[in-house]
Scaffold this active site. Sequence first.
Site, PDB file in Angstrom:
ATOM      1  N   ASP A  94     -19.145  43.657  99.469  1.00  0.00           N
ATOM      2  CA  ASP A  94     -18.576  43.640  98.111  1.00  0.00           C
ATOM      3  C   ASP A  94     -17.247  44.408  98.132  1.00  0.00           C
ATOM      4  O   ASP A  94     -16.874  45.022  99.136  1.00  0.00           O
ATOM      5  CB  ASP A  94     -19.595  44.328  97.176  1.00  0.00           C
ATOM      6  CG  ASP A  94     -19.266  44.128  95.703  1.00  0.00           C
ATOM      7  OD1 ASP A  94     -18.451  43.248  95.377  1.00  0.00           O
ATOM      8  OD2 ASP A  94     -19.835  44.878  94.876  1.00  0.00           O
TER       9      ASP A  94
ATOM     10  N   GLU B 269     -11.619  43.031  98.160  1.00  0.00           N
ATOM     11  CA  GLU B 269     -10.384  42.288  97.785  1.00  0.00           C
ATOM     12  C   GLU B 269      -9.112  42.929  98.335  1.00  0.00           C
ATOM     13  O   GLU B 269      -8.129  42.202  98.477  1.00  0.00           O
ATOM     14  CB  GLU B 269     -10.290  42.204  96.265  1.00  0.00           C
ATOM     15  CG  GLU B 269     -11.322  41.292  95.634  1.00  0.00           C
ATOM     16  CD  GLU B 269     -12.738  41.864  95.645  1.00  0.00           C
ATOM     17  OE1 GLU B 269     -12.872  43.094  95.615  1.00  0.00           O
ATOM     18  OE2 GLU B 269     -13.682  41.073  95.730  1.00  0.00           O
TER      19      GLU B 269
ATOM     20  N   ASP C  82     -18.913  38.961  89.491  1.00  0.00           N
ATOM     21  CA  ASP C  82     -19.479  39.678  88.343  1.00  0.00           C
ATOM     22  C   ASP C  82     -19.323  38.885  87.052  1.00  0.00           C
ATOM     23  O   ASP C  82     -18.407  39.124  86.264  1.00  0.00           O
ATOM     24  CB  ASP C  82     -18.798  41.041  88.214  1.00  0.00           C
ATOM     25  CG  ASP C  82     -19.034  41.896  89.447  1.00  0.00           C
ATOM     26  OD1 ASP C  82     -19.907  41.536  90.263  1.00  0.00           O
ATOM     27  OD2 ASP C  82     -18.350  42.921  89.590  1.00  0.00           O
TER      28      ASP C  82
HETATM   29  C1  LIG Z   1     -14.701  37.543  86.076  1.00  0.00           C
HETATM   30  C2  LIG Z   1     -15.755  36.857  86.815  1.00  0.00           C
HETATM   31  O1  LIG Z   1     -16.129  37.319  87.863  1.00  0.00           O
HETATM   32  N1  LIG Z   1     -16.270  35.742  86.313  1.00  0.00           N
HETATM   33  C3  LIG Z   1     -17.324  34.999  86.994  1.00  0.00           C
HETATM   34  C4  LIG Z   1     -18.573  34.977  86.147  1.00  0.00           C
HETATM   35  O2  LIG Z   1     -18.989  33.704  85.745  1.00  0.00           O
HETATM   36  C5  LIG Z   1     -18.906  32.605  86.635  1.00  0.00           C
HETATM   37  C6  LIG Z   1     -20.240  32.137  87.121  1.00  0.00           C
HETATM   38  O3  LIG Z   1     -21.281  32.403  86.313  1.00  0.00           O
HETATM   39  C7  LIG Z   1     -18.023  32.808  87.789  1.00  0.00           C
HETATM   40  O4  LIG Z   1     -17.652  31.569  88.336  1.00  0.00           O
HETATM   41  C8  LIG Z   1     -16.852  33.616  87.347  1.00  0.00           C
HETATM   42  O5  LIG Z   1     -15.844  33.647  88.303  1.00  0.00           O
END
Ligand SMILES: CC(=O)N[C@H]1CO[C@H](CO)[C@@H](O)[C@@H]1O
Length: 867
Positions: free
Chosen positions: A426, A429, A530
Amino acid sequence: MKLLSSLIIFFVIVLFCVVGSLSASLCKYPGYSTQGVTKTNNGYEATLNLISAGPYGNDIEQLNFQLTFETSQIFRVRITDPNNQRWEVPPTVNQLVGENPDSTDYIIEFTNNPFGFAATRISTGEVLFNTTQPSDCSFNGLIYSNYYLELSTSFTESNPNIYGLGERTSQLRLFNNFTYTLFAKDQGTASIPNINLYGSHPFYLQLSSSSGNANGVFLLNSNAMDVQLQPNSLTYKVVGGIFDLFFFTGPTPLSVIQQYSQVIGTTHMPSYWSLGYHNCRWGYHSIAETAQVVANYSKYNIPLETMWNDIDYMDSFRDFTTDPVNFAASDYKTFIDGLHANNQHYIMIVDPGISNIEPIYQSHIDLMESGAYIKAGGTDGEPLVGSVWPGYVNFPDFLHPNGTEFWTQQFQRFYETVQFDGVWIDMNEISNFCDGNCFNNTDTPMPPPQFDPNYPPYIPGGVPLYSKTINMTSLQYNNTLVYNSHSLYGYTEGLATQLAVQSILGTRSTIISRSTFPGTGAHFAHWLGDNKSTFTDMYYSIPGMLAMNMFGIPMVGADICGFNGDSNAELCGRWLQLGCFYPFTRNHNTFLGAPQEPWVFGQEVVDISIKAINGKLTLLPFYYTLFHISHVSGDPVVRPLFFEYPSDPNTFAIDQQFLVGTGLMVSPVLTQGATTVNAYFPNDIWYEYGNGSLVQSVGTHQTLNAPFDVINVHMRGGNIIPTQPTSSYVTPVDGIPITTKISRTLPFELIIALDSSLQATGQLFLDDGESIQTYVDNKYSFIQFDVVSSPSSSAYKLQSTILNNNYNGTASLIINSIQIYGSPSVQQVIVNGSPINSFNAVSDSTLSVSNLQLALDESFEVDFVLY
Ligand SMILES: CC(=O)N[C@H]1CO[C@H](CO)[C@@H](O)[C@@H]1O
Ligand SMILES: *[C@@H]1O[C@H](CO)[C@@H](O)[C@H](O)[C@H]1NC(C)=O
Ligand SMILES: *[C@@H]1O[C@H](CO)[C@@H](O)[C@H](O)[C@H]1NC(C)=O
Ligand SMILES: *[C@@H]1O[C@H](CO)[C@@H](O)[C@H](O)[C@H]1NC(C)=O
Ligand SMILES: *[C@@H]1O[C@H](CO)[C@@H](O)[C@H](O)[C@H]1NC(C)=O
Ligand SMILES: *[C@@H]1O[C@H](CO)[C@@H](O)[C@H](O)[C@H]1NC(C)=O
Ligand SMILES: *[C@@H]1O[C@H](CO)[C@@H](O)[C@H](O)[C@H]1NC(C)=O
Ligand SMILES: *[C@@H]1O[C@H](CO)[C@@H](O)[C@H](O)[C@H]1NC(C)=O
Ligand SMILES: *[C@@H]1O[C@H](CO)[C@@H](O)[C@H](O)[C@H]1NC(C)=O
Ligand SMILES: *[C@@H]1O[C@H](CO)[C@@H](O)[C@H](O)[C@H]1NC(C)=O
């Protein structure tokens, strides 16, 4: 008269030249020109000369243009500075194809002044890419300066269907009026649609609305970039590196992804067990609590494959340590031994930052000794200091030759305490709680830099690049500016983790990473990060998963029931049903969120989870076979509807339904309170998966019943799906819960969906599910199933063909039953020449055959004699 006509000719020539040169200089940024393009033995090359400077200065006067025919469907264009070595993505990232084909399905045309190239697909006559600046100056010519590169292509069709350009939270079909930023970033809980997230994937797939043909383009570049989409053009705006473009002519969406996979590498074969159901949360505070969750899964008969821990297990959040009280080493061992005795698995989180605060610990000492850490810019090699969960940290440098050894050493030592089965990486980035440096080095005042990498003259996304990450002046091995290598960090960490885990376990590694880059799928997996516990984020998980499948990372899923915020019974119940169709299925929750294990919401959600997970285990032979096909050919495991129906415009934007392989369509409820779902059925034969009931009207949307405990799944005529129904493992033997170890030994059932000519086909891949050398040692079996019939005949037959028979477990596996959807009435079933009685019509069109006992390692034939 003669003079006059000469004069006229002279004036015409002058006028022509003026117009000609005017057309080259009318636009503000015409880019480069060439005196000619030369044919090489496998492509073209040219020298490009700057016509006039771009907007940011430091333009490179002379460029080298090189176009290489890689295969008959792939060509590559590299535009480089012949006088200065610029940053390029290290060669670990891509595999070159370079077969120098005899013929190509593309023809390249050039314009010399201003310079541009256009590629046309020969077989269809469609122009796929055209960088020549239009006379209306609607985009710039090539710009190539030290810290800013720009290249555009025109679209022949307005508002084309463009997909890809990740990672972000967005609908599947991208807007044609938006600038997409690519730069790996932990946006935290911002969760704003369309902004850049954890990984960088400069790849897009274009689908023509008029022809249904697809092509793809991959820009191999790790720098921050914007990709501006307009109705008639696409523009790359990149802050460094080179233009290194791969073009894929398709012409089907599937072949585009297969061709892309030839460049970045096809999918790694996952361990079989990693396809089971995973449970995680941040906020299991002790081994006792973690063990109680596992015990509750057993108590409620919910099949748990893998238990996870987040950072709670660590001592002061330090990597490779365990909390001496709540996660005491001896308790840990007992707990994991217990999991393993039940055929269950354990995965824990590891973050890249190594604590550097007192007391200094062994991992930090090792890191400093290895020299493999990121260095602060403007110092003489001091380790850069960031801040993450343990406080101040230094970051390993995985581009450094000692990086993998350091990393492996840490996992080896940790394994003595925690016998993990996989690793979750995790915050890679890199995520940093200080923006840039946590400390400014004031000892050695630096001369003002010629250029500040945190603020290049053009800033993709408009936010200083150090925001939420480390200073772009930081240095990796060989004085590599993090400005260049930033988006590669998670990928290189994953490569090191893969080697570390494989060397310890001696089996395939199971690694789930937040940050990714092209090539990731060949080595490890991804979860979507997340999200929030909302129906909206449940919906976004579908386009997110489908995009990752186009990026060659099919092992992917979102946090089921949602991460941030509190989940609830309805959301969690719906999400468990959808999530069991993700290739990677994990329920995960945050520290402050209310608990969201299935039992929290009462018996109804418990029952839903049992049904959903058993449904998943039942389908695993099918998913695993799709992974094999993906491993061999690069096919996605789950895919958008338009992949199979590219000529049907209704499918182009569908991202609330998806296909598993070519044969299964999932249409989940994504709206709170809904008990129906509006699903599109492409013009084909569709049966209800589970009972074979035929869908009556196709080529249209249909409202389907979807009570809380139902997820609509349909099977497409022409497909055969191998399953291992868990229903044959009735009660847990000796209290051992069902896991993949057991499910993969159960009798098979073939689900056969006949097409209109009573035919169908499918495959089954079998191996031990964990060996690294499965393919090298040829230790697998691959079986083809076909239903064939001739139009006039009064029978159809199912036959198996053993294409490879080298997995020694094949002999102990049997097919016990068959379900046939779309069968005319059958009067006799003949198995390998002998009639049997164990068949019955469960409905007008569904035939069920049982008690077959067909060994999978021998080919068989079943004849169905019609009335
Ligand atoms: C900001 C973030 O991480 N959004 C994620 C949460 O929701 C969807 C999946 O449920 C992800 O594809 C997003 O990137
Ligand atoms: C490429 O675009 C230029 C400028 O719009 C145009 O003149 C040229 O015909 C195009 N090339 C092809 C092959 O379509
Ligand atoms: C961009 O296009 C989308 C979809 O076509 C539309 O909803 C949106 O309003 C447009 N945005 C702008 C700024 O034009
Ligand atoms: C396990 O389930 C029981 C109810 O059967 C519940 O009281 C307890 O809180 C659960 N434990 C965990 C850790 O979820
Ligand atoms: C790698 O580590 C060894 C000792 O652990 C050290 O001697 C060597 O200098 C390191 N290599 C580099 C390139 O820093
Ligand atoms: C980044 O590092 C440079 C030194 O290389 C320093 O001058 C600058 O202040 C740093 N910026 C941030 C935001 O930390
Ligand atoms: C370091 O200096 C930069 C300016 O160059 C400033 O923005 C940043 O806040 C400073 N960081 C610290 C930790 O003082
Ligand atoms: C270090 O970088 C230079 C370019 O700056 C390159 O020529 C050289 O090959 C690199 N060395 C290594 C060991 O990667
Ligand atoms: C199949 O199941 C659906 C509901 O799940 C039901 O509407 C339909 O009648 C069933 N068909 C058969 C043939 O049992
Ligand atoms: C299959 O082969 C493996 C070695 O590849 C061996 O360990 C195992 O015992 C064999 N199983 C059977 C059923 O022969």
